[in-house]
Scaffold this motif. Structure first.
Motif, PDB file in Angstrom:
ATOM      1  N   GLU A 236      18.581  -4.357  21.325  1.00 20.71           N
ATOM      2  CA  GLU A 236      19.287  -5.475  21.954  1.00 20.71           C
ATOM      3  C   GLU A 236      18.350  -6.353  22.778  1.00 20.71           C
ATOM      4  O   GLU A 236      18.447  -7.578  22.761  1.00 20.71           O
ATOM      5  CB  GLU A 236      20.418  -4.949  22.835  1.00 20.71           C
ATOM      6  N   SER A 237      17.451  -5.732  23.528  1.00 20.51           N
ATOM      7  CA  SER A 237      16.548  -6.495  24.395  1.00 20.51           C
ATOM      8  C   SER A 237      15.267  -5.715  24.603  1.00 20.51           C
ATOM      9  O   SER A 237      15.217  -4.495  24.395  1.00 20.51           O
ATOM     10  CB  SER A 237      17.206  -6.802  25.753  1.00 20.51           C
ATOM     11  N   ALA A 268      12.480   5.641  18.101  1.00 16.44           N
ATOM     12  CA  ALA A 268      11.930   4.363  18.541  1.00 16.44           C
ATOM     13  C   ALA A 268      10.448   4.560  18.852  1.00 16.44           C
ATOM     14  O   ALA A 268      10.051   5.578  19.437  1.00 16.44           O
ATOM     15  CB  ALA A 268      12.662   3.856  19.776  1.00 16.44           C
ATOM     16  N   ALA A 269       9.624   3.591  18.446  1.00 17.57           N
ATOM     17  CA  ALA A 269       8.180   3.721  18.610  1.00 17.57           C
ATOM     18  C   ALA A 269       7.581   2.384  19.027  1.00 17.57           C
ATOM     19  O   ALA A 269       8.131   1.317  18.736  1.00 17.57           O
ATOM     20  CB  ALA A 269       7.535   4.196  17.309  1.00 17.57           C
ATOM     21  N   VAL A 270       6.455   2.453  19.727  1.00 21.48           N
ATOM     22  CA  VAL A 270       5.679   1.285  20.122  1.00 21.48           C
ATOM     23  C   VAL A 270       4.382   1.287  19.316  1.00 21.48           C
ATOM     24  O   VAL A 270       3.660   2.293  19.287  1.00 21.48           O
ATOM     25  CB  VAL A 270       5.363   1.285  21.628  1.00 21.48           C
ATOM     26  N   GLU A 271       4.098   0.163  18.662  1.00 15.82           N
ATOM     27  CA  GLU A 271       2.882   0.010  17.878  1.00 15.82           C
ATOM     28  C   GLU A 271       2.105  -1.189  18.393  1.00 15.82           C
ATOM     29  O   GLU A 271       2.680  -2.245  18.671  1.00 15.82           O
ATOM     30  CB  GLU A 271       3.212  -0.172  16.396  1.00 15.82           C
ATOM     31  N   MET A 272       0.797  -1.035  18.522  1.00 13.16           N
ATOM     32  CA  MET A 272      -0.081  -2.095  18.997  1.00 13.16           C
ATOM     33  C   MET A 272      -0.971  -2.577  17.858  1.00 13.16           C
ATOM     34  O   MET A 272      -1.347  -1.804  16.962  1.00 13.16           O
ATOM     35  CB  MET A 272      -0.944  -1.610  20.163  1.00 13.16           C
ATOM     36  N   VAL A 273      -1.311  -3.871  17.895  1.00 11.15           N
ATOM     37  CA  VAL A 273      -2.150  -4.474  16.864  1.00 11.15           C
ATOM     38  C   VAL A 273      -3.616  -4.220  17.197  1.00 11.15           C
ATOM     39  O   VAL A 273      -4.060  -4.459  18.326  1.00 11.15           O
ATOM     40  CB  VAL A 273      -1.882  -5.981  16.751  1.00 11.15           C
ATOM     41  N   THR A 274      -4.371  -3.745  16.214  1.00 10.62           N
ATOM     42  CA  THR A 274      -5.798  -3.509  16.398  1.00 10.62           C
ATOM     43  C   THR A 274      -6.585  -4.778  16.062  1.00 10.62           C
ATOM     44  O   THR A 274      -6.029  -5.794  15.640  1.00 10.62           O
ATOM     45  CB  THR A 274      -6.256  -2.350  15.504  1.00 10.62           C
ATOM     46  N   HIS A 309      -3.197  -8.895  23.909  1.00 11.99           N
ATOM     47  CA  HIS A 309      -2.755  -7.755  23.099  1.00 11.99           C
ATOM     48  C   HIS A 309      -1.340  -8.013  22.599  1.00 11.99           C
ATOM     49  O   HIS A 309      -0.490  -8.506  23.337  1.00 11.99           O
ATOM     50  CB  HIS A 309      -2.796  -6.465  23.916  1.00 11.99           C
ATOM     51  N   GLN A 310      -1.127  -7.645  21.337  1.00 15.87           N
ATOM     52  CA  GLN A 310       0.181  -7.816  20.718  1.00 15.87           C
ATOM     53  C   GLN A 310       0.673  -6.494  20.164  1.00 15.87           C
ATOM     54  O   GLN A 310      -0.119  -5.647  19.750  1.00 15.87           O
ATOM     55  CB  GLN A 310       0.127  -8.862  19.596  1.00 15.87           C
ATOM     56  N   GLY A 311       1.973  -6.339  20.173  1.00 15.64           N
ATOM     57  CA  GLY A 311       2.562  -5.105  19.670  1.00 15.64           C
ATOM     58  C   GLY A 311       4.007  -5.328  19.278  1.00 15.64           C
ATOM     59  O   GLY A 311       4.508  -6.455  19.242  1.00 15.64           O
ATOM     60  N   ARG A 312       4.687  -4.235  18.998  1.00 19.88           N
ATOM     61  CA  ARG A 312       6.097  -4.302  18.616  1.00 19.88           C
ATOM     62  C   ARG A 312       6.752  -2.957  18.872  1.00 19.88           C
ATOM     63  O   ARG A 312       6.087  -1.912  18.890  1.00 19.88           O
ATOM     64  CB  ARG A 312       6.242  -4.676  17.148  1.00 19.88           C
ATOM     65  N   VAL A 313       8.057  -3.000  19.091  1.00 20.39           N
ATOM     66  CA  VAL A 313       8.882  -1.802  19.166  1.00 20.39           C
ATOM     67  C   VAL A 313       9.704  -1.748  17.886  1.00 20.39           C
ATOM     68  O   VAL A 313      10.355  -2.742  17.521  1.00 20.39           O
ATOM     69  CB  VAL A 313       9.802  -1.834  20.397  1.00 20.39           C
ATOM     70  N   ILE A 314       9.682  -0.620  17.194  1.00 23.59           N
ATOM     71  CA  ILE A 314      10.385  -0.501  15.920  1.00 23.59           C
ATOM     72  C   ILE A 314      11.292   0.727  15.947  1.00 23.59           C
ATOM     73  O   ILE A 314      11.083   1.660  16.734  1.00 23.59           O
ATOM     74  CB  ILE A 314       9.413  -0.416  14.723  1.00 23.59           C
ATOM     75  N   LEU A 315      12.281   0.698  15.077  1.00 27.39           N
ATOM     76  CA  LEU A 315      13.161   1.839  14.858  1.00 27.39           C
ATOM     77  C   LEU A 315      12.867   2.398  13.479  1.00 27.39           C
ATOM     78  O   LEU A 315      12.992   1.691  12.470  1.00 27.39           O
ATOM     79  CB  LEU A 315      14.628   1.426  14.955  1.00 27.39           C
ATOM     80  N   ASP A 316      12.440   3.661  13.426  1.00 32.06           N
ATOM     81  CA  ASP A 316      12.161   4.293  12.141  1.00 32.06           C
ATOM     82  C   ASP A 316      13.461   4.490  11.359  1.00 32.06           C
ATOM     83  O   ASP A 316      14.538   4.671  11.924  1.00 32.06           O
ATOM     84  CB  ASP A 316      11.477   5.639  12.350  1.00 32.06           C
ATOM     85  N   GLY A 317      13.340   4.497  10.035  1.00 34.61           N
ATOM     86  CA  GLY A 317      14.501   4.665   9.184  1.00 34.61           C
ATOM     87  C   GLY A 317      15.071   3.328   8.757  1.00 34.61           C
ATOM     88  O   GLY A 317      14.477   2.262   8.962  1.00 34.61           O
ATOM     89  N   SER A 318      16.227   3.362   8.142  1.00 35.10           N
ATOM     90  CA  SER A 318      16.854   2.146   7.622  1.00 35.10           C
ATOM     91  C   SER A 318      18.337   2.160   7.947  1.00 35.10           C
ATOM     92  O   SER A 318      18.938   3.216   8.170  1.00 35.10           O
ATOM     93  CB  SER A 318      16.646   2.035   6.106  1.00 35.10           C
ATOM     94  N   ASP A 319      18.913   0.979   7.970  1.00 38.11           N
ATOM     95  CA  ASP A 319      20.348   0.823   8.173  1.00 38.11           C
ATOM     96  C   ASP A 319      20.788  -0.444   7.467  1.00 38.11           C
ATOM     97  O   ASP A 319      20.041  -1.011   6.652  1.00 38.11           O
ATOM     98  CB  ASP A 319      20.694   0.809   9.665  1.00 38.11           C
ATOM     99  N   ASP A 320      21.985  -0.923   7.782  1.00 38.96           N
ATOM    100  CA  ASP A 320      22.538  -2.066   7.055  1.00 38.96           C
ATOM    101  C   ASP A 320      21.887  -3.390   7.424  1.00 38.96           C
ATOM    102  O   ASP A 320      21.991  -4.359   6.664  1.00 38.96           O
ATOM    103  CB  ASP A 320      24.052  -2.157   7.298  1.00 38.96           C
ATOM    104  N   ALA A 322      18.199  -4.953   8.876  1.00 35.87           N
ATOM    105  CA  ALA A 322      16.814  -4.675   9.253  1.00 35.87           C
ATOM    106  C   ALA A 322      16.273  -5.665  10.272  1.00 35.87           C
ATOM    107  O   ALA A 322      15.255  -5.403  10.907  1.00 35.87           O
ATOM    108  CB  ALA A 322      15.923  -4.688   8.007  1.00 35.87           C
ATOM    109  N   ALA A 323      16.943  -6.808  10.455  1.00 34.18           N
ATOM    110  CA  ALA A 323      16.402  -7.859  11.326  1.00 34.18           C
ATOM    111  C   ALA A 323      16.325  -7.442  12.775  1.00 34.18           C
ATOM    112  O   ALA A 323      15.492  -7.970  13.527  1.00 34.18           O
ATOM    113  CB  ALA A 323      17.254  -9.121  11.193  1.00 34.18           C
ATOM    114  N   ASP A 324      17.185  -6.515  13.218  1.00 37.25           N
ATOM    115  CA  ASP A 324      17.180  -6.093  14.619  1.00 37.25           C
ATOM    116  C   ASP A 324      16.546  -4.722  14.821  1.00 37.25           C
ATOM    117  O   ASP A 324      16.772  -4.071  15.836  1.00 37.25           O
ATOM    118  CB  ASP A 324      18.598  -6.094  15.186  1.00 37.25           C
ATOM    119  N   ASP A 325      15.753  -4.271  13.855  1.00 40.58           N
ATOM    120  CA  ASP A 325      15.088  -2.975  13.961  1.00 40.58           C
ATOM    121  C   ASP A 325      13.687  -3.072  14.548  1.00 40.58           C
ATOM    122  O   ASP A 325      12.992  -2.054  14.655  1.00 40.58           O
ATOM    123  CB  ASP A 325      15.001  -2.296  12.586  1.00 40.58           C
ATOM    124  N   ASN A 326      13.237  -4.276  14.909  1.00 42.16           N
ATOM    125  CA  ASN A 326      11.916  -4.411  15.525  1.00 42.16           C
ATOM    126  C   ASN A 326      11.922  -5.618  16.449  1.00 42.16           C
ATOM    127  O   ASN A 326      12.692  -6.563  16.245  1.00 42.16           O
ATOM    128  CB  ASN A 326      10.811  -4.533  14.472  1.00 42.16           C
TER     129      ASN A 326
END
Length: 770
Positions: A236-237, A268-274, A309-320, A322-326
């Motif tokens: 959500e935020s 839920a995971a945090v990924e950073m850009v190398t 630095h840039q990154g993203r928070v993502i949700l593993d897996g799939s659902d109906d 995908a636009a709000d999973d990261n």
């Protein structure tokens, strides 16, 4: 209003109504002549029978004719025209198709997105359009629309894709209606494809309501393409501890995650850009939000070197959906921001409470402080280099001269920040209020308000402003009443005037008595925050105006002081924006003409650099994700970046209630959910109301009535005593035989073998002499 037929040739079947007449005439039995004496009483009975038979035959004839006529009419499929909401006329129509193409329309159900569902329903409508119709296709992405042939419009629908909306759905509907009102064709139809979600209809602005249909006016049909049972996890935020953090300070990332559908657990995971552009996972945790109860996931990312630095928070897996999973983010890591803290002499003592709040000694020693406060005597402020400072804090400043106020306003307008805590040194409103000060602070001082009973304190009405957003984590638990304010200035915001740098101050928070406590004023590219009560008094000082910084456990002051300074100095670059909002990046290079922007989709496009300010303005920000901006070469060039996130409404597919739908669509709105309903409504309103069902029912009733009446008229009579007169028996039992009785004027009865009646001599009638 009138009746017409879809298959008029079948009306010739009504000619079959002549068949009962022909059969009636052909099969009519001819009477047989017999001789019979003394017919006076029999003739009277025959006259009554003849009248009754004529009525019965006529009724049966009419029923059989009606049955055949109604059967022929039903097979011809009669329709009632002019009874609906479309104009009663034939020919082509001017139609507008409005599609909501927000990212939430990518929600899948049954392996079909909502936008694909809309395209299927639209093609059903295309097949129903009369020849020569003009069609315009609108979408919320802001694509220009104009009338075209149905084939071209259908191809346009096939190319639709989800994208961040640049225009609200009510705004697109209003644009479609304006185009239809200017159409040359009399018949105008508007079709809106919507998921009836809160995200589509809860946006700011006037809601589009359906107008009552009028003769010759355009009409509206809403096509409901919502999913019946969605299953989805959503971010959500996303909140960061700051868009700019000091080297060695961990980055705190807070994600609010919600769920719709059956209970489940996601990671839920945090990924950073190398440096080579890959995403590397830095933290993860399992989340199990409840239905309607979002879960907050907090992460800390340490060891980030200086730079962007840039990154993203993502949700593993799939659902109906995908636009709000990261959700992406950008943060700048560098040395602590230099902040000048100007106070009365000696500044090291009078500014101590503020400097400790901004950079506690333990954090300074560890090298993780966010700010690098520099105490300066306010009288020597002009001798300090302002250009190397990110912001200035004025503690209890005296009235500023015209020259100093103008210089500070120009400095703020370049993109710097100023925080002012007003106190007794202002002396009087007349001395403080000058034209230059009004331009700098955005208002005027009026007088000092006193609350000797300690019943006044800071009382923010809401926590929506960025300065107060940090208090959302504790909500109503902030004990503002424990830190009373005894005195404060009454500050009146000025009237807004023309000019970029001349706006009125706005109230951020108030006191319990309703007076403004914190105000914000925009000056050019910078911000000024004014607090109408000071800090700097030590505990126990009888002249203290408040105990914000000296009360028991003054943690609210620590948060407030940091957020005020952070908000004022965080004006140089806004690196985390909502899709569609322009971004201004200070590249610090005035010698380069252009910069190259790299989008999340892998595309590159150039933007011009403002050589006067050394900034680059990027307006193409509809696609969510991380963007990089480079100017110059790999050596000696500049690298920067920003992130774009979707507006919460773009993925909010929660359905509106029935009452809310009636409010936004208007009373009497037409809403269809299936292709069958769509075809029925279009046929009903454009072709007319089919009467086949009623006609076939009436034909069946007519046939049933004929059968009942025929059996009623020709059923054998039982329980009647036989007459002594054979002629009387025949006259009462069979209508056809009554005719030959009327002809029997001779004495005696002749035998009729064809009738099967044996010859006999009738007995003499009573009262008649032989």
């Amino acid at each position: 209003m009138g009746i017409s037929f879809l298959l008029p040739l079948l009306l010739w079947g009504a000619a079959l109504a002549a068949a009962p007449i022909i059969l009636h005439l052909i099969m009519r039995r001819k009477p047989v002549l017999h001789s019979f004496p003394a017919l006076r009483f029999l003739q009277q009975r025959a006259v009554a029978n003849r009248r009754r038979l004529r009525v019965n035959h006529l009724l049966l004839l009419l029923l059989r004719i009606a049955a055949l006529v109604l059967l022929a009419m039903s097979l011809a499929r009669p329709v009632l025209r002019g009874a609906g909401w479309l104009p009663e006329s034939e020919g082509p129509v001017a139609a507008a198709f409005v599609f909501d193409t927000a990212p939430r329309l990518a929600l899948r159900e049954g392996n079909q997105t909502r936008l694909e569902r809309a395209a299927v329903m639209a093609k059903v409508l295309f097949s129903k359009l009369p020849s020569g119709s003009q069609v315009a296709v609108f979408d919320t992405a802001g694509t220009p629309a104009a009338f075209a042939q149905a084939a071209a419009a259908e191809a346009r629908v096939d190319r639709l894709s989800t994208a961040s909306h640049s225009v609200s759905l009510p705004g697109v509907i209003a644009a479609a209606r304006r185009l239809l009102e200017a159409a040359d064709l009399q018949r105008r139809e508007l079709y809106v494809f919507t998921d009836c979600s809160q995200g589509a209809w809860s946006q700011t602005g006037e809601r589009e309501r359906d107008k009552p249909p009028e003769e010759g006016s355009l009409t509206t049909l809403y096509c409901d393409i919502a999913a019946k049972a969605p299953r989805n996890f959503a971010i959500e935020s996303l909140d960061l501890s700051g868009e700019r953090i000091a080297t060695g300070t961990p980055l705190a990332v807070t994600a609010r995650i919600s769920r719709v559908g059956p209970e489940a657990t996601r990671q839920a995971a945090v990924e950073m850009v190398t440096a080579d552009g890959r995403y590397v996972r830095r933290a993860a945790k399992a989340v199990s939000p409840g239905e309607g109860r979002p879960e907050v996931a907090r992460f800390e990312i340490g060891g980030l070197p200086p730079g962007i630095h840039q990154g993203r928070v993502i949700l593993d897996g799939s659902d109906d959906l995908a636009a709000d999973d990261n959700a992406s983010f950008t943060v700048e890591v560098g040395s602590p921001s230099r902040v000048i803290v100007a106070a009365v002499k000696p500044a090291t003592k009078t500014a101590r409470l503020m400097t400790e709040a901004l950079a506690p000694a333990t954090l300074r020693k560890a090298g993780t402080a966010r700010f690098a406060p520099e105490p300066v005597n306010i009288a020597a402020l002009n001798a300090t280099d302002w250009q190397k400072a990110a912001g200035i804090v004025l503690l209890d400043p005296p009235p500023l001269s015209e020259r100093d106020a103008e210089a500070m306003a120009n400095w703020v307008a370049e993109g710097h920040g100023l925080a002012v805590w007003l106190g007794p040194a202002a002396r009087s409103a007349a001395a403080f209020n000058s034209a230059a000060s009004r331009r700098l602070f955005g208002g005027d001082l009026v007088r000092v308000w006193r609350s000797p009973d300690a019943d006044n304190y800071l009382a923010p009405g809401s926590l929506d402003h960025p300065v107060l957003a940090a208090f959302r984590r504790v909500g109503d638990a902030v004990p503002w009443q424990d830190f009373p304010v005894f005195r404060h200035w009454e500050f009146t915001p000025g009237e807004p005037r023309s000019g970029v740098e001349d706006h009125a101050a706005t109230v951020v928070a108030t006191y319990r008595n309703g007076m403004p406590a914190i105000l914000e004023h925009r000056v050019g590219q910078g911000r000024v925050l004014v607090v109408t009560t000071p800090v700097g008094f030590f505990a126990g000082d009888p002249d203290a105006w408040n105990v914000l910084a000296t009360g028991f456990e003054p943690w609210p002051f620590l948060i407030l002081a940091n957020e005020i300074v952070l908000h004022t100095i965080d004006t140089a670059a806004e690196r985390n924006v909502v899709a569609g909002k322009p971004v201004v990046l200070p590249l610090g290079r005035r010698d380069l003409p252009t910069a190259i922007v790299h989008t999340p989709a892998g595309e590159d496009f150039p933007v011009a650099i403002d050589r006067a300010r050394g900034t680059a303005t990027i307006t193409a920000t509809l696609e969510p994700g991380n963007y990089t901006v480079r100017a110059g070469g790999a050596v000696g060039g500049v690298a920067d970046g920003f992130s774009v996130v979707l507006d919460p409404s773009a993925t909010d597919f929660r359905r509106l209630s029935v009452e809310q739908l009636s409010e936004v669509l208007g009373p009497g709105h037409r809403l269809v959910r299936t292709e069958e309903d769509l075809v029925r409504d279009v046929n009903l309103e454009r072709i007319g109301s089919e009467l086949f069902g009623w006609a076939i029912v009436l034909a069946a009733l007519a046939m049933a009535a004929d059968w009942i009446v025929a059996n009623r008229f020709y059923s054998p009579r039982t329980g009647v005593e036989p007459s002594a007169d054979a002629a009387t028996v025949f006259a009462e039992s069979n209508a056809d035989e009554a005719d030959w009785l009327l002809e029997g004027t001779t004495s005696g009865i002749s035998s009729d073998k064809s009738a099967g009646i044996p010859r006999q001599e009738p007995p003499p009638l009573a009262g008649v002499r032989s």
